[in-house]
Design a protein around this motif. Structure first.
Motif, short mmCIF file in Angstrom:
data_model
loop_
_atom_site.label_atom_id
_atom_site.label_comp_id
_atom_site.label_asym_id
_atom_site.label_seq_id
_atom_site.Cartn_x
_atom_site.Cartn_y
_atom_site.Cartn_z
N LEU A 1 9.87 6.94 -2.79
CA LEU A 1 9.65 7.94 -1.74
C LEU A 1 8.55 8.95 -2.04
CD1 LEU A 1 13.41 8.65 -0.96
CD2 LEU A 1 11.80 7.40 0.48
N GLU A 2 8.00 8.96 -3.24
CA GLU A 2 7.01 9.98 -3.59
C GLU A 2 5.64 9.38 -3.89
OE1 GLU A 2 7.30 13.08 -3.29
OE2 GLU A 2 9.45 13.39 -3.08
N GLY A 3 5.31 8.28 -3.21
CA GLY A 3 4.01 7.67 -3.45
C GLY A 3 3.91 6.99 -4.80
N ASN A 4 5.07 6.69 -5.40
CA ASN A 4 5.10 6.11 -6.76
C ASN A 4 4.34 4.79 -6.85
OD1 ASN A 4 7.70 7.29 -5.68
ND2 ASN A 4 8.00 7.73 -7.84
N VAL A 5 4.28 4.03 -5.73
CA VAL A 5 3.65 2.70 -5.76
C VAL A 5 2.29 2.66 -5.07
CG1 VAL A 5 5.86 1.48 -5.90
CG2 VAL A 5 4.89 2.02 -3.65
N CYS A 6 1.80 3.80 -4.61
CA CYS A 6 0.49 3.81 -3.95
C CYS A 6 -0.62 3.58 -4.97
CB CYS A 6 0.26 5.14 -3.24
SG CYS A 6 1.34 5.42 -1.82
N GLY B 1 5.90 10.43 -8.74
CA GLY B 1 4.81 9.75 -8.03
C GLY B 1 3.56 10.59 -8.07
N TYR B 2 2.90 10.72 -6.90
CA TYR B 2 1.85 11.72 -6.81
C TYR B 2 2.22 12.82 -5.83
CZ TYR B 2 -0.19 9.96 -2.36
OH TYR B 2 -0.43 9.60 -1.05
N GLY B 3 3.34 12.65 -5.12
CA GLY B 3 3.77 13.64 -4.15
C GLY B 3 4.26 14.93 -4.79
N LYS B 4 4.71 14.87 -6.05
CA LYS B 4 5.26 16.05 -6.70
C LYS B 4 4.52 16.45 -7.96
CE LYS B 4 9.96 16.06 -4.96
NZ LYS B 4 11.36 16.38 -5.29
N ILE C 1 -9.21 -1.94 -15.27
CA ILE C 1 -8.71 -2.16 -13.91
C ILE C 1 -7.38 -1.42 -13.76
CG2 ILE C 1 -7.86 -3.89 -12.27
CD1 ILE C 1 -9.66 -5.93 -13.75
N PRO C 2 -7.25 -0.53 -12.79
CA PRO C 2 -5.97 0.17 -12.58
C PRO C 2 -4.85 -0.83 -12.29
CG PRO C 2 -7.73 1.24 -11.36
CD PRO C 2 -8.30 -0.05 -11.87
N VAL C 3 -3.66 -0.54 -12.82
CA VAL C 3 -2.49 -1.41 -12.64
C VAL C 3 -1.36 -0.58 -12.03
CG1 VAL C 3 -0.73 -2.78 -13.83
CG2 VAL C 3 -3.12 -2.89 -14.57
N VAL C 4 -0.80 -1.07 -10.93
CA VAL C 4 0.30 -0.38 -10.25
C VAL C 4 1.49 -1.33 -10.16
CG1 VAL C 4 1.04 0.81 -8.16
CG2 VAL C 4 -1.35 0.98 -8.90
N PRO C 5 2.63 -0.99 -10.77
CA PRO C 5 3.80 -1.88 -10.69
C PRO C 5 4.49 -1.74 -9.34
CG PRO C 5 4.34 0.06 -11.98
CD PRO C 5 2.88 0.18 -11.63
N TRP C 6 5.19 -2.81 -8.94
CA TRP C 6 5.90 -2.84 -7.66
C TRP C 6 7.25 -3.51 -7.86
CZ3 TRP C 6 4.44 -1.32 -2.65
CH2 TRP C 6 5.25 -1.79 -1.61
N GLY C 7 8.31 -2.87 -7.35
CA GLY C 7 9.64 -3.46 -7.42
C GLY C 7 10.06 -3.95 -6.05
N ALA C 8 10.68 -3.05 -5.26
CA ALA C 8 11.05 -3.39 -3.88
C ALA C 8 10.33 -2.52 -2.87
CB ALA C 8 12.56 -3.25 -3.71
N GLY C 9 9.52 -1.58 -3.35
CA GLY C 9 8.76 -0.73 -2.43
C GLY C 9 9.60 0.33 -1.75
N THR C 10 10.73 0.72 -2.34
CA THR C 10 11.63 1.68 -1.69
C THR C 10 11.43 3.10 -2.20
OG1 THR C 10 13.35 1.13 -3.31
CG2 THR C 10 13.39 -0.04 -1.21
N ALA D 1 0.80 -1.22 0.00
CA ALA D 1 0.00 0.00 0.00
C ALA D 1 0.83 1.27 0.00
CB ALA D 1 -0.94 0.01 1.21
N ARG D 2 2.15 1.16 0.28
CA ARG D 2 2.98 2.36 0.34
C ARG D 2 4.44 2.00 0.14
NH1 ARG D 2 2.29 4.83 6.10
NH2 ARG D 2 3.27 6.57 5.01
N GLY D 3 5.23 3.00 -0.20
CA GLY D 3 6.68 2.84 -0.27
C GLY D 3 7.31 3.28 1.03
N GLU D 4 8.52 3.87 0.93
CA GLU D 4 9.27 4.30 2.12
C GLU D 4 8.98 5.74 2.50
OE1 GLU D 4 11.23 2.88 4.25
OE2 GLU D 4 11.55 0.91 3.37
N GLY D 5 8.21 6.45 1.72
CA GLY D 5 8.04 7.88 1.93
C GLY D 5 7.03 8.26 2.99
N HIS D 6 6.73 9.56 3.01
CA HIS D 6 5.87 10.13 4.04
C HIS D 6 4.39 10.10 3.69
CE1 HIS D 6 6.59 13.26 1.05
NE2 HIS D 6 5.45 13.79 1.42
N LEU D 7 4.07 9.84 2.45
CA LEU D 7 2.67 9.93 2.01
C LEU D 7 1.85 8.77 2.56
CD1 LEU D 7 3.53 11.02 -1.59
CD2 LEU D 7 2.32 12.41 0.09
N PRO D 8 0.55 9.00 2.80
CA PRO D 8 -0.28 7.96 3.41
C PRO D 8 -0.46 6.75 2.49
CG PRO D 8 -1.63 9.82 2.69
CD PRO D 8 -0.20 10.25 2.55
#
Length: 456
Positions: free
Chosen positions: A76-81, A418-421, A65-74, A30-37
Protein backbone atom coordinates in the motif's frame (compact mmCIF):
# COMPACT_ATOMS: atom_id res chain seq x y z
CA UNK A 1 15.67 1.93 -20.62
CA UNK A 2 18.04 0.94 -17.81
CA UNK A 3 18.55 -2.62 -19.12
CA UNK A 4 21.35 -2.61 -21.70
CA UNK A 5 21.37 -5.02 -24.63
CA UNK A 6 24.16 -7.18 -23.22
CA UNK A 7 22.35 -7.64 -19.90
CA UNK A 8 19.12 -8.32 -21.77
CA UNK A 9 20.78 -11.15 -23.68
CA UNK A 10 22.34 -12.63 -20.52
CA UNK A 11 19.03 -12.51 -18.66
CA UNK A 12 17.29 -14.08 -21.65
CA UNK A 13 19.75 -16.99 -21.65
CA UNK A 14 18.82 -17.74 -18.03
CA UNK A 15 15.09 -17.10 -18.16
CA UNK A 16 13.95 -17.63 -21.74
CA UNK A 17 10.33 -16.56 -22.12
CA UNK A 18 10.14 -15.94 -18.38
CA UNK A 19 11.78 -12.58 -19.11
CA UNK A 20 9.22 -10.29 -20.69
CA UNK A 21 9.07 -6.77 -22.09
CA UNK A 22 5.35 -7.10 -22.77
CA UNK A 23 3.63 -3.76 -22.14
CA UNK A 24 0.57 -5.26 -20.44
CA UNK A 25 2.69 -7.33 -18.04
CA UNK A 26 4.87 -4.33 -17.26
CA UNK A 27 1.78 -2.22 -16.56
CA UNK A 28 0.45 -4.89 -14.17
CA UNK A 29 3.71 -4.61 -12.20
CA UNK A 30 3.77 -0.82 -12.01
CA UNK A 31 1.87 -0.37 -8.74
CA UNK A 32 0.41 -2.08 -5.70
CA UNK A 33 -3.01 -1.52 -4.11
CA UNK A 34 -2.26 1.91 -2.70
CA UNK A 35 -2.93 5.49 -3.72
CA UNK A 36 0.49 6.35 -5.11
CA UNK A 37 0.90 6.73 -8.88
CA UNK A 38 2.28 3.84 -10.97
CA UNK A 39 5.93 3.62 -11.85
CA UNK A 40 6.75 0.88 -14.33
CA UNK A 41 9.80 -1.36 -14.62
CA UNK A 42 11.50 -1.84 -17.97
CA UNK A 43 10.98 -5.61 -17.82
CA UNK A 44 9.53 -8.34 -15.63
CA UNK A 45 11.02 -11.76 -14.94
CA UNK A 46 9.70 -14.90 -13.24
CA UNK A 47 12.48 -16.95 -11.62
CA UNK A 48 11.81 -20.46 -10.32
CA UNK A 49 14.80 -21.06 -8.03
CA UNK A 50 17.28 -19.33 -5.75
CA UNK A 51 20.05 -20.17 -8.24
CA UNK A 52 18.20 -18.25 -10.95
CA UNK A 53 17.70 -15.32 -8.60
CA UNK A 54 21.42 -15.42 -7.82
CA UNK A 55 22.32 -15.33 -11.52
CA UNK A 56 19.85 -12.47 -12.13
CA UNK A 57 21.28 -10.35 -9.33
CA UNK A 58 24.87 -10.92 -10.46
CA UNK A 59 23.96 -9.52 -13.89
CA UNK A 60 21.98 -6.61 -12.48
CA UNK A 61 24.65 -5.74 -9.92
CA UNK A 62 27.38 -5.67 -12.55
CA UNK A 63 25.32 -3.51 -14.92
CA UNK A 64 23.78 -1.32 -12.17
CA UNK A 65 20.22 -2.33 -13.14
CA UNK A 66 17.60 -1.48 -10.48
CA UNK A 67 15.83 -4.55 -9.07
CA UNK A 68 12.30 -4.43 -7.60
CA UNK A 69 10.84 -7.57 -5.96
CA UNK A 70 7.18 -8.50 -6.45
CA UNK A 71 5.00 -10.85 -4.41
CA UNK A 72 1.25 -10.44 -4.94
CA UNK A 73 1.20 -6.68 -5.51
CA UNK A 74 -0.99 -6.01 -2.46
CA UNK A 75 1.31 -3.49 -0.74
CA UNK A 76 0.00 0.00 0.00
CA UNK A 77 2.93 2.42 0.26
CA UNK A 78 4.45 2.17 -3.21
CA UNK A 79 6.69 -0.65 -1.99
CA UNK A 80 6.67 -2.32 -5.44
CA UNK A 81 6.80 0.75 -7.68
CA UNK A 82 9.84 0.77 -9.98
CA UNK A 83 10.86 4.39 -9.35
CA UNK A 84 13.97 4.09 -11.54
CA UNK A 85 12.76 1.47 -13.99
CA UNK A 86 14.89 -1.64 -14.15
CA UNK A 87 13.87 -5.25 -13.60
CA UNK A 88 10.84 -6.41 -11.60
CA UNK A 89 11.52 -9.86 -10.13
CA UNK A 90 8.14 -11.56 -9.71
CA UNK A 91 8.50 -14.42 -7.20
CA UNK A 92 5.05 -15.94 -7.78
CA UNK A 93 6.38 -19.07 -9.48
CA UNK A 94 8.58 -19.92 -6.50
CA UNK A 95 5.48 -21.22 -4.76
CA UNK A 96 6.44 -24.66 -3.49
CA UNK A 97 5.87 -25.75 0.11
CA UNK A 98 9.20 -27.41 0.84
CA UNK A 99 8.59 -28.92 4.28
CA UNK A 100 6.07 -29.05 7.10
CA UNK A 101 7.49 -30.20 10.42
CA UNK A 102 4.34 -30.85 12.40
CA UNK A 103 6.18 -32.03 15.52
CA UNK A 104 8.21 -28.81 15.64
CA UNK A 105 5.36 -26.52 14.52
CA UNK A 106 7.16 -24.98 11.56
CA UNK A 107 7.09 -24.94 7.77
CA UNK A 108 9.54 -23.90 5.06
CA UNK A 109 8.08 -22.39 1.91
CA UNK A 110 9.00 -20.57 -1.26
CA UNK A 111 8.47 -16.79 -1.24
CA UNK A 112 5.60 -17.02 -3.73
CA UNK A 113 3.44 -19.23 -1.48
CA UNK A 114 0.40 -17.26 -0.33
CA UNK A 115 -0.96 -17.39 3.20
CA UNK A 116 -4.22 -19.00 2.00
CA UNK A 117 -2.28 -21.58 -0.01
CA UNK A 118 -0.23 -22.51 3.06
CA UNK A 119 -3.27 -22.81 5.30
CA UNK A 120 -5.09 -24.89 2.72
CA UNK A 121 -2.09 -27.24 2.57
CA UNK A 122 -2.06 -27.47 6.38
CA UNK A 123 -5.78 -28.24 6.64
CA UNK A 124 -5.31 -31.95 7.50
CA UNK A 125 -2.45 -31.43 9.95
CA UNK A 126 -4.38 -29.62 12.68
CA UNK A 127 -2.04 -26.65 12.29
CA UNK A 128 -2.34 -23.17 10.82
CA UNK A 129 -0.31 -20.07 10.01
CA UNK A 130 -1.93 -17.13 11.83
CA UNK A 131 -0.57 -13.92 10.26
CA UNK A 132 -3.49 -12.46 8.34
CA UNK A 133 -3.09 -9.02 6.72
CA UNK A 134 -6.42 -9.42 4.91
CA UNK A 135 -5.14 -9.72 1.37
CA UNK A 136 -3.95 -13.11 0.13
CA UNK A 137 -0.38 -11.88 0.19
CA UNK A 138 2.69 -14.04 -0.42
CA UNK A 139 4.72 -15.25 2.53
CA UNK A 140 7.86 -13.70 1.02
CA UNK A 141 6.16 -10.35 0.57
CA UNK A 142 4.73 -10.50 4.08
CA UNK A 143 8.21 -11.12 5.46
CA UNK A 144 9.71 -8.34 3.35
CA UNK A 145 7.17 -5.80 4.63
CA UNK A 146 6.95 -7.15 8.19
CA UNK A 147 3.22 -7.67 7.72
CA UNK A 148 0.81 -7.87 10.60
CA UNK A 149 -2.98 -8.11 10.54
CA UNK A 150 -6.06 -9.13 12.43
CA UNK A 151 -4.50 -11.96 14.51
CA UNK A 152 -1.47 -9.98 15.67
CA UNK A 153 -2.83 -9.18 19.12
CA UNK A 154 -2.53 -12.88 20.05
CA UNK A 155 -0.05 -14.41 17.59
CA UNK A 156 2.20 -11.48 16.70
CA UNK A 157 3.31 -10.15 13.31
CA UNK A 158 5.77 -11.57 10.78
CA UNK A 159 8.75 -10.52 12.88
CA UNK A 160 7.48 -12.84 15.62
CA UNK A 161 6.73 -15.71 13.26
CA UNK A 162 9.72 -16.00 10.91
CA UNK A 163 12.40 -18.39 12.17
CA UNK A 164 14.81 -18.23 9.25
CA UNK A 165 15.23 -16.94 5.71
CA UNK A 166 17.16 -17.83 2.61
CA UNK A 167 18.25 -14.57 0.99
CA UNK A 168 20.11 -13.74 -2.19
CA UNK A 169 22.36 -10.72 -1.71
CA UNK A 170 22.85 -8.12 -4.46
CA UNK A 171 26.15 -9.71 -5.49
CA UNK A 172 24.40 -13.05 -6.02
CA UNK A 173 25.60 -14.71 -2.81
CA UNK A 174 23.00 -17.00 -1.22
CA UNK A 175 22.86 -16.92 2.57
CA UNK A 176 20.68 -18.47 5.28
CA UNK A 177 19.90 -16.21 8.20
CA UNK A 178 18.93 -18.68 10.88
CA UNK A 179 17.78 -22.20 11.74
CA UNK A 180 14.60 -23.99 12.78
CA UNK A 181 15.52 -23.63 16.45
CA UNK A 182 13.11 -21.45 18.41
CA UNK A 183 15.90 -19.28 19.79
CA UNK A 184 19.54 -18.53 19.12
CA UNK A 185 22.34 -16.50 20.67
CA UNK A 186 24.69 -17.09 17.73
CA UNK A 187 25.79 -13.85 16.12
CA UNK A 188 23.82 -10.97 14.63
CA UNK A 189 20.09 -11.44 14.12
CA UNK A 190 20.07 -11.23 10.33
CA UNK A 191 16.57 -12.70 10.12
CA UNK A 192 15.11 -9.68 11.89
CA UNK A 193 17.21 -7.39 9.70
CA UNK A 194 15.76 -8.77 6.47
CA UNK A 195 12.20 -9.04 7.81
CA UNK A 196 10.85 -5.59 7.02
CA UNK A 197 13.69 -4.55 4.70
CA UNK A 198 11.28 -4.36 1.72
CA UNK A 199 13.74 -5.81 -0.78
CA UNK A 200 16.31 -3.06 -0.20
CA UNK A 201 19.03 -5.43 1.08
CA UNK A 202 18.43 -8.65 -0.87
CA UNK A 203 15.75 -10.95 -2.26
CA UNK A 204 14.04 -13.52 -0.03
CA UNK A 205 13.94 -16.94 -1.71
CA UNK A 206 12.77 -19.15 1.17
CA UNK A 207 10.97 -18.57 4.47
CA UNK A 208 10.71 -20.78 7.56
CA UNK A 209 7.69 -19.80 9.64
CA UNK A 210 6.10 -20.85 12.93
CA UNK A 211 2.85 -22.79 12.92
CA UNK A 212 0.20 -23.13 15.61
CA UNK A 213 -2.35 -25.73 16.59
CA UNK A 214 -5.86 -25.05 15.34
CA UNK A 215 -8.02 -23.96 18.29
CA UNK A 216 -10.60 -26.45 19.49
CA UNK A 217 -13.22 -23.71 19.45
CA UNK A 218 -13.33 -20.43 17.51
CA UNK A 219 -16.07 -17.93 18.30
CA UNK A 220 -16.69 -14.47 16.87
CA UNK A 221 -18.57 -11.61 18.49
CA UNK A 222 -19.81 -8.10 17.74
CA UNK A 223 -20.72 -5.11 19.87
CA UNK A 224 -21.67 -1.51 19.01
CA UNK A 225 -20.84 1.56 21.09
CA UNK A 226 -22.18 5.06 21.63
CA UNK A 227 -18.86 6.66 20.71
CA UNK A 228 -15.32 5.90 19.55
CA UNK A 229 -13.76 6.57 22.94
CA UNK A 230 -15.85 3.87 24.65
CA UNK A 231 -15.03 1.22 22.08
CA UNK A 232 -11.29 1.85 22.02
CA UNK A 233 -11.02 2.28 25.80
CA UNK A 234 -12.63 -1.14 26.23
CA UNK A 235 -9.94 -2.71 24.06
CA UNK A 236 -7.23 -1.01 26.10
CA UNK A 237 -8.66 -2.42 29.32
CA UNK A 238 -9.07 -5.90 27.82
CA UNK A 239 -5.40 -5.95 26.82
CA UNK A 240 -4.30 -4.60 30.19
CA UNK A 241 -6.33 -7.33 31.94
CA UNK A 242 -4.58 -9.98 29.84
CA UNK A 243 -7.73 -11.36 28.23
CA UNK A 244 -6.28 -13.51 25.39
CA UNK A 245 -8.48 -12.19 22.58
CA UNK A 246 -7.33 -13.60 19.23
CA UNK A 247 -8.66 -10.71 17.13
CA UNK A 248 -10.26 -7.39 17.93
CA UNK A 249 -11.04 -4.95 15.13
CA UNK A 250 -12.47 -1.44 15.36
CA UNK A 251 -14.67 0.02 12.60
CA UNK A 252 -16.08 3.55 12.79
CA UNK A 253 -19.51 4.63 11.55
CA UNK A 254 -18.47 5.47 7.99
CA UNK A 255 -16.70 2.13 7.65
CA UNK A 256 -19.78 0.25 8.89
CA UNK A 257 -21.94 2.20 6.43
CA UNK A 258 -19.67 1.23 3.52
CA UNK A 259 -19.31 -2.40 4.67
CA UNK A 260 -23.08 -2.78 5.03
CA UNK A 261 -23.61 -1.65 1.45
CA UNK A 262 -20.76 -3.63 -0.07
CA UNK A 263 -21.10 -6.90 1.89
CA UNK A 264 -24.89 -6.75 2.30
CA UNK A 265 -24.87 -6.66 6.09
CA UNK A 266 -27.30 -4.85 8.38
CA UNK A 267 -25.02 -3.85 11.26
CA UNK A 268 -26.07 -0.76 13.24
CA UNK A 269 -24.19 2.31 11.97
CA UNK A 270 -22.13 3.00 15.09
CA UNK A 271 -18.56 2.55 16.31
CA UNK A 272 -18.17 -1.23 16.32
CA UNK A 273 -15.82 -3.91 17.61
CA UNK A 274 -15.43 -7.32 15.98
CA UNK A 275 -13.90 -9.97 18.28
CA UNK A 276 -12.64 -13.49 17.84
CA UNK A 277 -11.84 -15.94 20.64
CA UNK A 278 -9.72 -19.11 20.37
CA UNK A 279 -9.24 -22.01 22.78
CA UNK A 280 -10.99 -24.85 24.57
CA UNK A 281 -14.76 -24.57 25.10
CA UNK A 282 -14.23 -23.50 28.71
CA UNK A 283 -11.51 -20.99 27.81
CA UNK A 284 -13.58 -19.41 25.05
CA UNK A 285 -16.63 -19.18 27.31
CA UNK A 286 -14.52 -17.44 29.95
CA UNK A 287 -13.05 -14.98 27.42
CA UNK A 288 -16.55 -14.13 26.16
CA UNK A 289 -17.79 -13.66 29.73
CA UNK A 290 -14.92 -11.31 30.57
CA UNK A 291 -15.35 -9.21 27.42
CA UNK A 292 -19.14 -9.11 27.84
CA UNK A 293 -18.66 -7.62 31.31
CA UNK A 294 -16.37 -4.95 29.88
CA UNK A 295 -18.84 -4.22 27.08
CA UNK A 296 -21.57 -3.59 29.63
CA UNK A 297 -19.27 -1.28 31.58
CA UNK A 298 -18.53 0.79 28.46
CA UNK A 299 -22.21 1.05 27.43
CA UNK A 300 -21.85 -1.21 24.41
CA UNK A 301 -24.66 -3.26 22.97
CA UNK A 302 -24.89 -6.79 24.44
CA UNK A 303 -22.05 -8.88 23.05
CA UNK A 304 -23.45 -11.07 20.28
CA UNK A 305 -21.24 -14.15 19.91
CA UNK A 306 -21.38 -17.16 17.60
CA UNK A 307 -19.24 -20.22 16.89
CA UNK A 308 -21.06 -20.83 13.59
CA UNK A 309 -18.45 -21.10 10.82
CA UNK A 310 -20.59 -19.49 8.12
CA UNK A 311 -21.53 -16.54 10.29
CA UNK A 312 -17.93 -16.06 11.43
CA UNK A 313 -16.59 -16.19 7.87
CA UNK A 314 -19.21 -13.69 6.71
CA UNK A 315 -18.16 -11.25 9.41
CA UNK A 316 -14.43 -11.46 8.76
CA UNK A 317 -14.86 -11.49 4.99
CA UNK A 318 -16.69 -8.18 5.34
CA UNK A 319 -13.82 -6.82 7.46
CA UNK A 320 -11.22 -7.92 4.93
CA UNK A 321 -13.23 -6.36 2.09
CA UNK A 322 -13.42 -2.97 3.83
CA UNK A 323 -10.83 -1.48 1.44
CA UNK A 324 -12.98 -2.38 -1.55
CA UNK A 325 -16.12 -1.27 0.28
CA UNK A 326 -14.54 2.17 0.64
CA UNK A 327 -13.59 2.23 -3.05
CA UNK A 328 -17.20 1.43 -3.95
CA UNK A 329 -18.41 4.64 -2.27
CA UNK A 330 -16.96 6.77 -5.08
CA UNK A 331 -16.50 5.87 -8.76
CA UNK A 332 -12.95 6.06 -10.15
CA UNK A 333 -11.52 6.89 -6.73
CA UNK A 334 -8.53 5.47 -4.89
CA UNK A 335 -8.13 4.95 -1.19
CA UNK A 336 -5.31 7.02 0.25
CA UNK A 337 -4.62 4.55 3.03
CA UNK A 338 -2.21 4.93 5.88
CA UNK A 339 -1.57 3.41 9.27
CA UNK A 340 -0.10 4.41 12.60
CA UNK A 341 0.61 2.56 15.82
CA UNK A 342 0.82 3.88 19.38
CA UNK A 343 1.24 2.38 22.85
CA UNK A 344 -2.09 0.79 23.77
CA UNK A 345 -2.65 3.25 26.63
CA UNK A 346 -2.58 6.18 24.17
CA UNK A 347 -4.75 4.60 21.48
CA UNK A 348 -8.11 6.10 22.49
CA UNK A 349 -6.55 9.56 22.71
CA UNK A 350 -4.91 9.22 19.30
CA UNK A 351 -8.03 7.97 17.52
CA UNK A 352 -10.27 10.58 19.21
CA UNK A 353 -7.91 13.44 18.23
CA UNK A 354 -7.67 12.06 14.70
CA UNK A 355 -11.46 11.98 14.45
CA UNK A 356 -11.61 15.64 15.49
CA UNK A 357 -9.03 16.48 12.85
CA UNK A 358 -11.19 14.88 10.14
CA UNK A 359 -14.29 16.99 10.77
CA UNK A 360 -15.31 18.89 7.65
CA UNK A 361 -13.13 16.80 5.35
CA UNK A 362 -14.77 16.95 1.87
CA UNK A 363 -14.16 13.27 1.06
CA UNK A 364 -15.10 9.97 2.70
CA UNK A 365 -12.64 8.91 5.44
CA UNK A 366 -12.79 5.68 7.41
CA UNK A 367 -11.05 4.79 10.66
CA UNK A 368 -10.45 1.09 11.08
CA UNK A 369 -7.82 -0.95 12.82
CA UNK A 370 -6.29 -3.88 14.64
CA UNK A 371 -6.69 -1.94 17.85
CA UNK A 372 -5.62 -4.78 20.12
CA UNK A 373 -1.99 -3.90 19.42
CA UNK A 374 -2.43 -0.14 19.09
CA UNK A 375 -2.59 -0.09 15.27
CA UNK A 376 -5.22 1.72 13.21
CA UNK A 377 -5.74 2.97 9.67
CA UNK A 378 -7.21 5.93 7.85
CA UNK A 379 -8.80 5.32 4.46
CA UNK A 380 -9.30 8.59 2.59
CA UNK A 381 -11.36 8.08 -0.58
CA UNK A 382 -9.96 10.66 -2.97
CA UNK A 383 -9.99 11.53 -6.66
CA UNK A 384 -6.40 10.69 -7.67
CA UNK A 385 -6.51 13.36 -10.37
CA UNK A 386 -7.59 16.14 -7.98
CA UNK A 387 -4.41 17.83 -6.77
CA UNK A 388 -6.23 19.71 -4.01
CA UNK A 389 -7.71 16.52 -2.56
CA UNK A 390 -4.36 14.76 -2.68
CA UNK A 391 -2.68 17.71 -0.96
CA UNK A 392 -5.32 17.75 1.80
CA UNK A 393 -4.89 14.00 2.32
CA UNK A 394 -1.14 14.58 2.63
CA UNK A 395 -1.73 17.28 5.27
CA UNK A 396 -4.01 14.97 7.25
CA UNK A 397 -1.40 12.21 6.96
CA UNK A 398 1.34 14.54 8.22
CA UNK A 399 -0.72 15.60 11.23
CA UNK A 400 -1.55 11.97 12.01
CA UNK A 401 2.13 10.98 12.09
CA UNK A 402 3.10 14.06 14.14
CA UNK A 403 0.39 13.13 16.65
CA UNK A 404 1.43 9.48 16.67
CA UNK A 405 5.11 10.19 17.26
CA UNK A 406 4.28 12.68 20.04
CA UNK A 407 2.41 9.85 21.79
CA UNK A 408 5.40 7.51 21.59
CA UNK A 409 4.22 5.65 18.47
CA UNK A 410 5.52 4.78 15.03
CA UNK A 411 4.70 5.98 11.52
CA UNK A 412 3.87 2.46 10.35
CA UNK A 413 2.58 -0.51 12.28
CA UNK A 414 2.30 -2.79 9.26
CA UNK A 415 2.15 -1.10 5.84
CA UNK A 416 5.89 -0.62 5.71
CA UNK A 417 7.56 2.50 4.32
CA UNK A 418 7.87 2.00 0.56
CA UNK A 419 8.38 5.49 -0.78
CA UNK A 420 5.07 6.85 0.52
CA UNK A 421 6.39 7.22 4.07
CA UNK A 422 10.10 7.86 3.59
CA UNK A 423 9.96 11.45 4.88
CA UNK A 424 8.59 10.22 8.20
CA UNK A 425 11.61 8.01 8.76
CA UNK A 426 13.73 11.03 9.65
CA UNK A 427 10.96 12.37 11.89
CA UNK A 428 10.87 9.08 13.80
CA UNK A 429 14.45 7.86 13.73
CA UNK A 430 16.52 11.05 13.47
CA UNK A 431 20.21 10.09 13.84
CA UNK A 432 19.47 6.37 13.38
CA UNK A 433 18.91 7.03 9.67
CA UNK A 434 22.67 7.25 9.17
CA UNK A 435 23.14 3.86 10.83
CA UNK A 436 20.44 2.39 8.57
CA UNK A 437 22.12 3.94 5.53
CA UNK A 438 25.41 2.32 6.56
CA UNK A 439 23.71 -1.09 6.68
CA UNK A 440 22.15 -0.47 3.26
CA UNK A 441 25.51 0.55 1.76
CA UNK A 442 27.26 -2.47 3.26
CA UNK A 443 24.82 -4.93 1.67
CA UNK A 444 24.07 -2.99 -1.53
CA UNK A 445 26.96 -0.66 -2.41
CA UNK A 446 25.75 -0.34 -6.01
CA UNK A 447 22.32 0.80 -4.79
CA UNK A 448 20.33 -1.51 -7.09
CA UNK A 449 17.94 -3.06 -4.57
CA UNK A 450 14.50 -1.42 -4.68
CA UNK A 451 15.99 2.06 -4.91
CA UNK A 452 14.09 4.99 -3.45
CA UNK A 453 12.38 2.91 -0.76
CA UNK A 454 12.52 2.95 3.06
CA UNK A 455 15.37 5.46 3.51
CA UNK A 456 14.74 9.15 2.76
Amino acid sequence: MSIDETSRQKLGEILGDRLTFNAATIEQHARGEGHLPPSAPDAVCFPTSALEVSAILKICNQARIPVVPWGAGTSLEGNVCALRGGLCVDMSRMNAIHAVNAEDLDATVGPGVTRKQLNSYLRDTGLFFPVDPGADATIGGMAATRASGTNAVRYGNMKSNVLALEVVLPNGEIIRTGSRARKSAAGYDLTSLFVGSEGTLGLITEVTVKLYGLPEVISSAVSHFPNVDSAVSLVTEAVQQGIPVARVEFLDELTILAVNRYSKLDLPVAPTLFFEFHGSPAAVDEQIRQVAALVEGYSGSPLKSSADLEERNKLWHARHEAHYAMLATRPNARVYGTDACVPISRLAECIKSTGEDLKGTPFYVSIIGHVGDGNFHLGMVIDPDDAAEFALAEEIHDRLIERTLALGGTCSGEHGIGYGKTKYMRWEHKNAIEAMAAVKNAFDPAGIMNPGKVLP
